[in-house]
Design a protein around this motif. Sequence first.
Motif, short mmCIF file in Angstrom:
data_model
loop_
_atom_site.label_atom_id
_atom_site.label_comp_id
_atom_site.label_asym_id
_atom_site.label_seq_id
_atom_site.Cartn_x
_atom_site.Cartn_y
_atom_site.Cartn_z
N GLU A 1 -3.04 5.37 -2.80
CA GLU A 1 -2.90 4.33 -1.79
C GLU A 1 -3.75 3.11 -2.11
O GLU A 1 -3.28 1.97 -2.00
CB GLU A 1 -3.28 4.90 -0.41
N ILE B 1 -2.28 1.05 -5.06
CA ILE B 1 -1.18 0.18 -4.64
C ILE B 1 -1.72 -1.00 -3.83
O ILE B 1 -1.30 -2.14 -4.02
CB ILE B 1 -0.14 0.97 -3.82
N GLY C 1 -1.57 -4.81 -5.21
CA GLY C 1 -0.76 -5.73 -4.41
C GLY C 1 -1.54 -6.94 -3.94
O GLY C 1 -1.05 -8.08 -3.99
N GLN D 1 4.13 -10.29 2.26
CA GLN D 1 3.60 -9.58 1.10
C GLN D 1 2.95 -8.26 1.53
O GLN D 1 3.12 -7.23 0.89
CB GLN D 1 2.56 -10.45 0.38
N GLU E 1 5.52 -5.63 2.34
CA GLU E 1 6.06 -5.01 1.14
C GLU E 1 5.09 -4.00 0.54
O GLU E 1 5.48 -2.90 0.11
CB GLU E 1 6.39 -6.09 0.11
N ILE E 2 3.81 -4.35 0.53
CA ILE E 2 2.80 -3.43 0.00
C ILE E 2 2.73 -2.17 0.84
O ILE E 2 2.65 -1.05 0.32
CB ILE E 2 1.41 -4.13 -0.04
N LYS F 1 5.09 -0.86 2.63
CA LYS F 1 6.28 -0.05 2.36
C LYS F 1 6.13 0.71 1.05
O LYS F 1 6.54 1.88 0.94
CB LYS F 1 7.53 -0.94 2.34
N ASN F 2 5.52 0.07 0.05
CA ASN F 2 5.27 0.76 -1.22
C ASN F 2 4.32 1.94 -1.02
O ASN F 2 4.50 3.01 -1.61
CB ASN F 2 4.68 -0.22 -2.24
N ILE F 3 3.30 1.72 -0.18
CA ILE F 3 2.35 2.80 0.10
C ILE F 3 3.05 3.94 0.83
O ILE F 3 2.88 5.12 0.49
CB ILE F 3 1.17 2.26 0.95
N PHE G 1 6.26 4.71 0.86
CA PHE G 1 7.22 5.38 -0.01
C PHE G 1 6.52 6.28 -1.01
O PHE G 1 6.96 7.40 -1.29
CB PHE G 1 8.06 4.34 -0.74
N SER G 2 5.39 5.80 -1.54
CA SER G 2 4.62 6.61 -2.48
C SER G 2 4.09 7.88 -1.82
O SER G 2 4.15 8.98 -2.38
CB SER G 2 3.46 5.79 -3.05
N ASN H 1 7.00 10.31 -1.22
CA ASN H 1 7.35 10.99 -2.47
C ASN H 1 6.37 12.09 -2.81
O ASN H 1 6.74 13.18 -3.25
CB ASN H 1 7.39 9.97 -3.62
#
Length: 431
Positions: free
Chosen positions: A152, A155, A159, A372, A375-376, A378-380, A382-383, A386
């Motif tokens: 986390e 990312i 970012g 921004q 988006e970051i 959402k990346n966190i 999603f990671s 997963n």
Amino acid sequence: MFCISINHKNTPADVRESFAFSTKGQRQFTERLKAAVGGCVVLSTCNRMEIYFTDKCEPCGSAITGKMSSGEASGGRGGLLEQVEMLLANDRDVPVSLIRRYSMNYEGFQCMLHLCRVACGMDSMVLGEVEIIHQVKSAYLVAKKLGACDGELNIAFQGALAAAKAVATESDTTRLPVSVGTLSAREAVNFTRNGGIENTCRDVRSDVVSSSQVESVDAEKANTGHILVVGATGKIGSIVVKDIADLAPDIEITGTSRSHHSADSIFDRRQQIRIEDYSRRYELAAWADVIISATASPHYTFVRDELAEAVKMQPKRRLLLDLAMPKDIDPAVSDVDGCVLRDIDYIRTLSRENNESRAKTITEMEPWLISQVDEIMKNIAFSRFNREHGDVMAKLKTIDGAKMVYKLKGQLEYEAFEKMLDSIVTAGCEN
């Protein structure tokens, strides 16, 4: 993700000094802290000390999106926030109440937004400064090297640094870079020009500089200004020296350093700049109209009695700028005749005009920055999904899309379901 922030906005310099980390101290505290949290990054600059950390067992999607004053973290004082506060209090040898009085705490989306604002210079004492990008990157790399960064934080910081790079290269905010260093250089030059150097009856450089032969000084040279920068090869010191040289080619600059090997490469062998050994700083102080100290020393670079004795040989009005945190210069120096001492908080008064001119641009950038951060985050998310639900991801690849939509229809409220349908349409059009 969480953050404990103690910064220039609501914490005076003498309190921030208690929380300033040396490079060694930063590493040692990170090592101790990482055993109690999922991951951590410790940022320490002249104007702020911040700890970014994650919970070892935070469930997916549990991040809180609020900003809190100290003491309002979810789960009460028995939670992770209290643990980190206690570790910080013990490390800094201060009461926990001092941390709770001055700190601001952030979680989730607001924590990520705060990190991006810091990295982009939008939360700095001098708005739009670019030095903070390097400081944030350095803190992140230190934590990463020590194995203190989890997925986390990787990312998050990558970012934030990407956003900061975009601001630095594309925004008008940093079109004319200004920093603590550049503002200090301007103040030093202005003081040298107008602060009473007419009282200098002779150039005493030849009395105190022994590392090389100095040419005889003519009458014109005798009225040249003289500035001493202690810690000249450091990050802040080198900026100050270069900016003074650019602003005033006629002013003589002597920098001190404990190591001479890097001076020539930093200053390109400029004739205007000389580097002397740190041990000779008191001798050089007698010569200087302005003394700037910007080191990472754990001890005072100048103390009252020794400075008072040194400057007796050349009585005049002197400006001393202490740009270090913890402070480099003994506060009692202000009692020495002719000495005007200013610390890092004085730069706040110098930065007002700069901040006023940049505040509108920064306000206009806020929606872009929020996008921004979104988006970051959402990346966190999603990671994390997963990582924690790899079996579900694998199953999703085999499920018919239409069946999934019908299943979600039974589980989502109307607004969430409608947004999902709109997103499916948008994604379908893009493909």
